[in-house]
Structure formats: structure tokens, C-alpha cells
Design a protein around this motif. Structure first.
Motif, PDB file in Angstrom:
ATOM      1  N   TRP A 198      11.011 -66.717  -6.346  1.00 53.45           N
ATOM      2  CA  TRP A 198       9.773 -66.138  -6.889  1.00 53.45           C
ATOM      3  C   TRP A 198      10.066 -65.246  -8.091  1.00 53.45           C
ATOM      4  N   THR A 199      11.140 -64.464  -8.041  1.00 53.37           N
ATOM      5  CA  THR A 199      11.442 -63.579  -9.174  1.00 53.37           C
ATOM      6  C   THR A 199      11.651 -64.382 -10.451  1.00 53.37           C
ATOM      7  N   GLU A 200      12.149 -65.610 -10.314  1.00 49.89           N
ATOM      8  CA  GLU A 200      12.396 -66.439 -11.492  1.00 49.89           C
ATOM      9  C   GLU A 200      11.104 -66.924 -12.144  1.00 49.89           C
ATOM     10  N   THR A 201       9.982 -66.796 -11.446  1.00 50.48           N
ATOM     11  CA  THR A 201       8.690 -67.196 -12.007  1.00 50.48           C
ATOM     12  C   THR A 201       7.956 -66.018 -12.645  1.00 50.48           C
ATOM     13  N   GLN A 202       8.526 -64.825 -12.552  1.00 46.69           N
ATOM     14  CA  GLN A 202       7.866 -63.614 -13.034  1.00 46.69           C
ATOM     15  C   GLN A 202       8.426 -63.196 -14.388  1.00 46.69           C
ATOM     16  N   ALA A 203       7.612 -63.327 -15.413  1.00 48.30           N
ATOM     17  CA  ALA A 203       8.077 -63.058 -16.775  1.00 48.30           C
ATOM     18  C   ALA A 203       8.523 -61.615 -16.973  1.00 48.30           C
ATOM     19  N   SER A 204       7.926 -60.675 -16.228  1.00 48.46           N
ATOM     20  CA  SER A 204       8.241 -59.259 -16.447  1.00 48.46           C
ATOM     21  C   SER A 204       9.464 -58.788 -15.662  1.00 48.46           C
ATOM     22  N   ILE A 205      10.042 -59.681 -14.827  1.00 44.21           N
ATOM     23  CA  ILE A 205      11.231 -59.331 -14.037  1.00 44.21           C
ATOM     24  C   ILE A 205      12.431 -60.088 -14.578  1.00 44.21           C
ATOM     25  N   ASP A 206      13.495 -59.367 -14.850  1.00 45.46           N
ATOM     26  CA  ASP A 206      14.732 -59.989 -15.315  1.00 45.46           C
ATOM     27  C   ASP A 206      15.515 -60.462 -14.095  1.00 45.46           C
ATOM     28  N   HIS A 207      15.392 -61.754 -13.756  1.00 44.68           N
ATOM     29  CA  HIS A 207      16.026 -62.249 -12.539  1.00 44.68           C
ATOM     30  C   HIS A 207      17.545 -62.340 -12.673  1.00 44.68           C
ATOM     31  N   ASN A 208      18.060 -62.039 -13.854  1.00 47.26           N
ATOM     32  CA  ASN A 208      19.508 -61.974 -14.038  1.00 47.26           C
ATOM     33  C   ASN A 208      20.051 -60.567 -13.805  1.00 47.26           C
ATOM     34  N   LYS A 209      19.150 -59.642 -13.548  1.00 47.41           N
ATOM     35  CA  LYS A 209      19.549 -58.253 -13.304  1.00 47.41           C
ATOM     36  C   LYS A 209      18.872 -57.735 -12.040  1.00 47.41           C
ATOM     37  N   LEU A 210      19.260 -58.327 -10.915  1.00 48.06           N
ATOM     38  CA  LEU A 210      18.700 -57.956  -9.619  1.00 48.06           C
ATOM     39  C   LEU A 210      19.776 -57.310  -8.755  1.00 48.06           C
ATOM     40  N   VAL A 211      19.407 -56.198  -8.130  1.00 48.87           N
ATOM     41  CA  VAL A 211      20.300 -55.497  -7.208  1.00 48.87           C
ATOM     42  C   VAL A 211      19.567 -55.280  -5.893  1.00 48.87           C
ATOM     43  N   VAL A 212      20.252 -55.508  -4.792  1.00 48.53           N
ATOM     44  CA  VAL A 212      19.687 -55.280  -3.456  1.00 48.53           C
ATOM     45  C   VAL A 212      20.197 -53.958  -2.908  1.00 48.53           C
ATOM     46  N   TRP A 213      19.295 -53.223  -2.266  1.00 47.83           N
ATOM     47  CA  TRP A 213      19.665 -51.941  -1.648  1.00 47.83           C
ATOM     48  C   TRP A 213      19.077 -51.955  -0.237  1.00 47.83           C
ATOM     49  N   GLY A 214      19.936 -52.024   0.771  1.00 42.58           N
ATOM     50  CA  GLY A 214      19.475 -52.082   2.149  1.00 42.58           C
ATOM     51  C   GLY A 214      19.770 -50.809   2.912  1.00 42.58           C
ATOM     52  N   PHE A 215      18.780 -50.339   3.652  1.00 37.39           N
ATOM     53  CA  PHE A 215      18.910 -49.117   4.437  1.00 37.39           C
ATOM     54  C   PHE A 215      19.183 -49.444   5.907  1.00 37.39           C
ATOM     55  N   SER A 216      20.174 -48.794   6.506  1.00 43.27           N
ATOM     56  CA  SER A 216      20.418 -48.888   7.941  1.00 43.27           C
ATOM     57  C   SER A 216      20.564 -50.352   8.373  1.00 43.27           C
ATOM     58  N   THR A 217      19.712 -50.831   9.271  1.00 40.51           N
ATOM     59  CA  THR A 217      19.813 -52.234   9.666  1.00 40.51           C
ATOM     60  C   THR A 217      19.604 -53.146   8.465  1.00 40.51           C
ATOM     61  N   GLY A 218      18.831 -52.694   7.499  1.00 37.82           N
ATOM     62  CA  GLY A 218      18.689 -53.441   6.258  1.00 37.82           C
ATOM     63  C   GLY A 218      20.005 -53.561   5.514  1.00 37.82           C
ATOM     64  N   GLY A 219      20.917 -52.609   5.753  1.00 36.87           N
ATOM     65  CA  GLY A 219      22.234 -52.677   5.143  1.00 36.87           C
ATOM     66  C   GLY A 219      23.042 -53.867   5.637  1.00 36.87           C
ATOM     67  N   TYR A 220      22.803 -54.258   6.881  1.00 39.27           N
ATOM     68  CA  TYR A 220      23.440 -55.469   7.421  1.00 39.27           C
ATOM     69  C   TYR A 220      23.050 -56.680   6.581  1.00 39.27           C
ATOM     70  N   TYR A 221      21.761 -56.740   6.208  1.00 41.12           N
ATOM     71  CA  TYR A 221      21.290 -57.862   5.399  1.00 41.12           C
ATOM     72  C   TYR A 221      21.773 -57.758   3.950  1.00 41.12           C
ATOM     73  N   SER A 222      22.016 -56.532   3.462  1.00 47.10           N
ATOM     74  CA  SER A 222      22.598 -56.381   2.134  1.00 47.10           C
ATOM     75  C   SER A 222      23.992 -57.003   2.084  1.00 47.10           C
ATOM     76  N   ILE A 223      24.784 -56.742   3.119  1.00 51.03           N
ATOM     77  CA  ILE A 223      26.130 -57.306   3.169  1.00 51.03           C
ATOM     78  C   ILE A 223      26.048 -58.825   3.233  1.00 51.03           C
ATOM     79  N   ARG A 224      25.130 -59.315   4.055  1.00 51.45           N
ATOM     80  CA  ARG A 224      25.004 -60.769   4.195  1.00 51.45           C
ATOM     81  C   ARG A 224      24.561 -61.422   2.881  1.00 51.45           C
TER      82      ARG A 224
END
Length: 309
Positions: A198-224
Motif C-alpha cells: 500500500w505504501t508504494e501506491t501513496q505518492a506522498s510516502i517515500d516507500h524507499n525510506k521506511l523504518v519500523v519501530w515496535g514497542f514491547s510485544t510489537g518489538g518481536y514483530y520488528s525483529i521478525r
């Protein structure tokens, strides 16, 4: 098995004795600072709630219906104040209660869905006003935690939007409005694939500059995701996440009296789609450990680990 916490794994943290102890030893200070788990809040809003819960002698195991009801009067009062300020044209005061940088809820198509997974899922999105096709904004994708939702983690908009970064907030499998099948270890991979598509369809989002930040259990998914989607991300941050030992039966048998203030093991079991803790203990490590399932052997984008177990 030896854990970082060592022999203290058998000790009971004082905040498990009662809500009064929880407030006085753990929550009063972060509440005064309006930080987790009191984002958007002010201590004066919580004081009547605290007094009520202490008066009720709340302690484990909590009656969650009674616990929640204690918050309703204060919540209603805050809503009234916000509406009055907005009606009077006092935008500054209203922004203390409402969002001065509102988030937009977007339904993301989920073409990678299988079985009974929903064909769309909602996320919060905001990009800087100056972002455009000619000058798309880099974007931070926030993975929520076990007890955090996109509504409260929207507070980060006030940090990132003024600095020229877009923000996407998405809930992890087994929580909020995530469409992912709870017991399927590969369901998050499908959800993230659809989100990144979806990000690749959004003109205002640079899909080549995406960073994930996961909190707590969300951090497990960041690693994955740092491994499963390494070629689609600039980097990932796991803040307080786990990847292996969090699924040990020994660990799950002790966590309910440690740092987390409530029933962590049972909540994790439910989040991963299990009806009870014992059945989760039997499956958890073999099914969800990123070490045992070879995820950590895959190529990885830049990954920052903060207090990971």
C-alpha cells in the motif's frame, strides 16, 4: 535455564500486592510525566480514579469490569471540557484534550489475506502537509504492543510530523483490528506485505525510506519483519521486544509476578490464539521463537535492539 533477570525471576514485584501499591511504587511518577501508560493524560485526571480504586481495595485477581467503571466519570468530564473549549473557539485549550495534529484512519487492502482473514484492515496515517509526489516524506511505521493501540500511540505524531516524517500506526496480530490469524506464525508476514504494498501506491510516502519501530510485544514483530522484509525497509527498532526466551515455558510460568503489572502470560496466550496458558506453553517456543524457526538466519535490514529477551 538462566535469564538476564537471574534469581529475581522467583521474586514478586511489590506492585502486585494491590492497586494502591501499583500506584505508589510504579505508576504515580510516570502519570505525573504523562508517559506510558498514561499518554495524553494528566495526573489530576487520574487522581479521582486512583482514589476510587484504592477505596475499593482493588487487588489481583482484578475484576476488570469494576476496574474499568472507575474510569468512566473522569473520562466523561474530560470529553465535556474538550467540547466546551472547542465550542468557545479556544483551540489551544481544546488541543490539550483533542488532537492538534489529527490522524487519519485508512482501510488498507489486504491482498495477501488467506482463509478467514479480513480483506482490509485499519491503520492510522499522517504525513507532513508539505509531502508530495515530487517530495515524498520518509515514514515511520509503529507496531503497537500487547496492550497498546493505535489510538494512544498516535501521540508520536507531535514528534515526527513537525520533523518531516510521516507516521503509520498498525496493530499487531491478536490485538486491536489486526486481521492476522492469531495462531499462524506467518500471518504477520502477510499483513506487513499488504501494508508495504500500500505504501508504494501513496505518492506522498517515500516507500524507499521506511523504518519500523515496535514497542514491547510489537518489538518481536520488528525483529521478525527486519528479516522477512529486509529488502523493503531502511531499518527497524525493537523496543523491549522478545524473540526466543519470551516463549520459554519456564519464563511464561513466572512473568505474572514480575515487571508487567497484570496477567502477562494469560494475555500472551490469548493474543497468540490459545484458550489457556498451559496449551500455549506447550506450543509457544517451537511455533513462535524466531531463533528456532530460522528467522534470525535470514538476511536482515539495520536493526536496533533495546532490552530484548
Amino acid at each position: 535455564m538462566s535469564y538476564y533477570i537471574g534469581s529475581k525471576i522467583k521474586e514478586k514485584a511489590p506492585h502486585h500486592e494491590s492497586f494502591k501499591d501499583l500506584w505508589e511504587t510504579k505508576w504515580k511518577k510516570p502519570c505525573s510525566m504523562s508517559v506510558y501508560p498514561f499518554m495524553f493524560g494528566k495526573v489530576e485526571d487520574f487522581e479521582p480514579v486512583v482514589s476510587k480504586l484504592i477505596e475499593m481495595d482493588m487487588h489481583e485477581p482484578y475484576d476488570w469490569d469494576e476496574y474499568a467503571r472507575a474510569f468512566f466519570p473522569s473520562a466523561a468530564a474530560v470529553v465535556v471540557k474538550a467540547q466546551e473549549a472547542e465550542s468557545s473557539g479556544d483551540r489551544k485549550q481544546a488541543s490539550d484534550f483533542l488532537a492538534d495534529i489529527p490522524m487519519q484512519e485508512v482501510q488498507i487492502p489486504h491482498p495477501h489475506a488467506v482463509y478467514d482473514e479480513a480483506k482490509t484492515f485499519p491503520v492510522y496515517v499522517q504525513v507532513p502537509a508539505a509531502a508530495s509526489k515530487e517530495s515524498p516524506a520518509p515514514c515511520i511505521i509503529i507496531f503497537t504492543g500487547l496492550d497498546g493501540y493505535r489510538t494512544e500511540l498516535a501521540l508520536w505524531r507531535n514528534i515526527f510530523i513537525p520533523r518531516g516524517c510521516g507516521l503509520i500506526i498498525v496493530e499487531i496480530p491478536g490485538t486491536g483490528d489486526s486481521p492476522a490469524l492469531k495462531q499462524d506464525p506467518k500471518s504477520p508476514d502477510r499483513q506487513w506485505s499488504s501494508l508495504l504494498d500500500w505504501t508504494e501506491t501513496q505518492a506522498s510516502i517515500d516507500h524507499n525510506k521506511l523504518v519500523v519501530w515496535g514497542f514491547s510485544t510489537g518489538g518481536y514483530y520488528s525483529i521478525r519483519v527486519a528479516h522477512t522484509h529486509a529488502d523493503r525497509l531502511k531499518g527497524a527498532v525493537s523496543l523491549g521486544g522478545g524473540c526466543h526466551h519470551m516463549f520459554d515455558p519456564e519464563w511464561l510460568g513466572e512473568v505474572d509476578h514480575l515487571e508487567y503489572p497484570f496477567d502477562l502470560a494469560g494475555a500472551l496466550a490469548y493474543k497468540f490464539g490459545y484458550p489457556d496458558l498451559e496449551s500455549f506453553k506447550k506450543d509457544a517456543r517451537a511455533k513462535f521463537s524466531l531463533l528456532e524457526n530460522g528467522i534470525l538466519d535470514m538476511p536482515c535490514t539495520r536493526l536496533l535492539l533495546v532490552n530484548v529477551s
